[in-house]
Scaffold this motif. Structure first.
Motif, PDB file in Angstrom:
ATOM      1  N   ASP A  50       0.821  -1.216   0.000  1.00 53.85           N
ATOM      2  CA  ASP A  50       0.000   0.000   0.000  1.00 53.85           C
ATOM      3  C   ASP A  50       0.856   1.268   0.000  1.00 53.85           C
ATOM      4  N   ASN A  51       2.163   1.109  -0.065  1.00 52.74           N
ATOM      5  CA  ASN A  51       3.094   2.243  -0.155  1.00 52.74           C
ATOM      6  C   ASN A  51       3.928   2.126  -1.424  1.00 52.74           C
ATOM      7  N   THR A  52       4.374   3.280  -1.937  1.00 46.35           N
ATOM      8  CA  THR A  52       5.387   3.314  -2.986  1.00 46.35           C
ATOM      9  C   THR A  52       6.663   3.814  -2.326  1.00 46.35           C
ATOM     10  N   TYR A  53       7.725   3.025  -2.423  1.00 42.97           N
ATOM     11  CA  TYR A  53       8.988   3.350  -1.754  1.00 42.97           C
ATOM     12  C   TYR A  53       9.947   3.971  -2.768  1.00 42.97           C
ATOM     13  N   HIS A  54      10.473   5.151  -2.426  1.00 43.14           N
ATOM     14  CA  HIS A  54      11.409   5.872  -3.282  1.00 43.14           C
ATOM     15  C   HIS A  54      12.791   5.806  -2.626  1.00 43.14           C
ATOM     16  N   LEU A  55      13.737   5.160  -3.293  1.00 45.76           N
ATOM     17  CA  LEU A  55      15.090   5.018  -2.749  1.00 45.76           C
ATOM     18  C   LEU A  55      15.874   6.301  -3.019  1.00 45.76           C
ATOM     19  N   ASP A  56      16.264   6.974  -1.944  1.00 48.38           N
ATOM     20  CA  ASP A  56      17.024   8.218  -2.043  1.00 48.38           C
ATOM     21  C   ASP A  56      18.501   7.880  -1.890  1.00 48.38           C
ATOM     22  N   GLY A  57      19.188   7.701  -3.008  1.00 49.97           N
ATOM     23  CA  GLY A  57      20.594   7.303  -2.991  1.00 49.97           C
ATOM     24  C   GLY A  57      20.718   5.787  -2.869  1.00 49.97           C
ATOM     25  N   ARG A  58      21.899   5.334  -2.524  1.00 47.72           N
ATOM     26  CA  ARG A  58      22.133   3.900  -2.336  1.00 47.72           C
ATOM     27  C   ARG A  58      21.570   3.481  -0.987  1.00 47.72           C
ATOM     28  N   VAL A  59      20.745   2.463  -1.014  1.00 44.79           N
ATOM     29  CA  VAL A  59      20.125   1.961   0.205  1.00 44.79           C
ATOM     30  C   VAL A  59      20.552   0.510   0.378  1.00 44.79           C
ATOM     31  N   PHE A  60      21.148   0.210   1.537  1.00 46.63           N
ATOM     32  CA  PHE A  60      21.638  -1.134   1.816  1.00 46.63           C
ATOM     33  C   PHE A  60      20.877  -1.736   2.988  1.00 46.63           C
ATOM     34  N   VAL A  61      20.717  -3.042   2.953  1.00 51.82           N
ATOM     35  CA  VAL A  61      20.207  -3.779   4.103  1.00 51.82           C
ATOM     36  C   VAL A  61      21.448  -4.199   4.881  1.00 51.82           C
ATOM     37  N   ASP A  62      21.663  -3.542   6.011  1.00 45.89           N
ATOM     38  CA  ASP A  62      22.884  -3.772   6.786  1.00 45.89           C
ATOM     39  C   ASP A  62      22.934  -5.186   7.363  1.00 45.89           C
ATOM     40  N   GLU A  63      24.130  -5.605   7.705  1.00 48.90           N
ATOM     41  CA  GLU A  63      24.334  -6.934   8.267  1.00 48.90           C
ATOM     42  C   GLU A  63      23.461  -7.116   9.506  1.00 48.90           C
ATOM     43  N   GLY A  64      22.764  -8.236   9.552  1.00 51.84           N
ATOM     44  CA  GLY A  64      21.900  -8.532  10.691  1.00 51.84           C
ATOM     45  C   GLY A  64      20.500  -7.948  10.560  1.00 51.84           C
ATOM     46  N   ALA A  65      20.280  -7.120   9.553  1.00 54.41           N
ATOM     47  CA  ALA A  65      18.948  -6.548   9.328  1.00 54.41           C
ATOM     48  C   ALA A  65      18.161  -7.471   8.401  1.00 54.41           C
ATOM     49  N   THR A  66      16.847  -7.398   8.506  1.00 55.87           N
ATOM     50  CA  THR A  66      15.967  -8.179   7.636  1.00 55.87           C
ATOM     51  C   THR A  66      14.956  -7.234   7.009  1.00 55.87           C
ATOM     52  N   LEU A  67      14.809  -7.324   5.700  1.00 58.21           N
ATOM     53  CA  LEU A  67      13.839  -6.511   4.980  1.00 58.21           C
ATOM     54  C   LEU A  67      12.836  -7.440   4.322  1.00 58.21           C
ATOM     55  N   TYR A  68      11.567  -7.296   4.696  1.00 57.32           N
ATOM     56  CA  TYR A  68      10.482  -8.053   4.086  1.00 57.32           C
ATOM     57  C   TYR A  68       9.749  -7.129   3.114  1.00 57.32           C
ATOM     58  N   ILE A  69       9.576  -7.591   1.882  1.00 62.42           N
ATOM     59  CA  ILE A  69       8.893  -6.791   0.866  1.00 62.42           C
ATOM     60  C   ILE A  69       7.672  -7.580   0.403  1.00 62.42           C
ATOM     61  N   GLU A  70       6.498  -7.022   0.641  1.00 62.43           N
ATOM     62  CA  GLU A  70       5.258  -7.682   0.251  1.00 62.43           C
ATOM     63  C   GLU A  70       5.142  -7.739  -1.275  1.00 62.43           C
ATOM     64  N   ALA A  71       4.592  -8.824  -1.782  1.00 59.20           N
ATOM     65  CA  ALA A  71       4.382  -8.962  -3.224  1.00 59.20           C
ATOM     66  C   ALA A  71       3.534  -7.806  -3.736  1.00 59.20           C
ATOM     67  N   GLY A  72       3.928  -7.251  -4.855  1.00 55.84           N
ATOM     68  CA  GLY A  72       3.194  -6.138  -5.444  1.00 55.84           C
ATOM     69  C   GLY A  72       3.644  -4.770  -4.990  1.00 55.84           C
ATOM     70  N   THR A  73       4.650  -4.725  -4.107  1.00 55.19           N
ATOM     71  CA  THR A  73       5.157  -3.448  -3.627  1.00 55.19           C
ATOM     72  C   THR A  73       5.909  -2.724  -4.737  1.00 55.19           C
ATOM     73  N   ILE A  74       5.683  -1.434  -4.859  1.00 53.74           N
ATOM     74  CA  ILE A  74       6.371  -0.619  -5.881  1.00 53.74           C
ATOM     75  C   ILE A  74       7.568   0.066  -5.233  1.00 53.74           C
ATOM     76  N   ILE A  75       8.744  -0.137  -5.838  1.00 54.25           N
ATOM     77  CA  ILE A  75       9.991   0.470  -5.354  1.00 54.25           C
ATOM     78  C   ILE A  75      10.611   1.225  -6.525  1.00 54.25           C
ATOM     79  N   LYS A  76      10.900   2.500  -6.304  1.00 52.31           N
ATOM     80  CA  LYS A  76      11.467   3.336  -7.358  1.00 52.31           C
ATOM     81  C   LYS A  76      12.750   3.979  -6.877  1.00 52.31           C
ATOM     82  N   GLY A  77      13.685   4.163  -7.782  1.00 52.93           N
ATOM     83  CA  GLY A  77      14.908   4.891  -7.477  1.00 52.93           C
ATOM     84  C   GLY A  77      14.702   6.367  -7.794  1.00 52.93           C
ATOM     85  N   MET A  78      15.230   7.213  -6.965  1.00 50.81           N
ATOM     86  CA  MET A  78      15.137   8.661  -7.215  1.00 50.81           C
ATOM     87  C   MET A  78      16.340   9.120  -8.021  1.00 50.81           C
ATOM     88  N   PRO A  79      16.155  10.097  -8.901  1.00 55.72           N
ATOM     89  CA  PRO A  79      17.285  10.568  -9.725  1.00 55.72           C
ATOM     90  C   PRO A  79      18.322  11.281  -8.902  1.00 55.72           C
TER      91      PRO A  79
END
Length: 110
Positions: free
Chosen positions: A81-110
């Motif tokens: 239900d959200n659109t995620y805009h990546l501002d720069g390089r985004v990393f999942v740091d060691e020990g972190a967990t990122l769950y992305i629901e199916a159908g999620t929109i992820i966009k990179g910003m210029p």
């Protein structure tokens, strides 16, 4: 007789290719794939029963994500239900967990 069979085989192959542009069986569509705007398999197949063909959620919120938003040791959930805009390089740091629901929109910003 052998020449006649060879001619008939060549004729069978040539005729469909020449008629394909005028074929009334198929519809020209502006999308790729078999489903288009509505999914005929929704609520009809096992894929639907198991949630694989779930209706896509409509994104209602814009969320800007920076590298600091997924720190080490954290668990982060991104929902459809959200659109995620990546501002720069985004990393999942060691020990972190990122769950992305199916159908999620992820966009990179210029």
């Amino acid at each position: 007789m052998r020449l006649y069979k060879l001619f008939m085989i060549a004729l069978i192959v040539v005729i469909p290719a020449s008629l394909m542009a005028k074929d009334v069986y198929f519809d020209n569509v502006p999308y790729k794939g078999a489903f288009g705007v509505t999914n005929w398999a929704q609520n009809w197949t096992g894929l639907s029963q198991y949630g694989i063909l779930a209706a896509p959620a409509t994104a209602t919120n814009d969320v800007t994500v920076t590298d600091a938003d997924i720190p080490a040791g954290s668990t982060v959930y991104w929902t459809a239900d959200n659109t995620y805009h990546l501002d720069g390089r985004v990393f999942v740091d060691e020990g972190a967990t990122l769950y992305i629901e199916a159908g999620t929109i992820i966009k990179g910003m210029p």
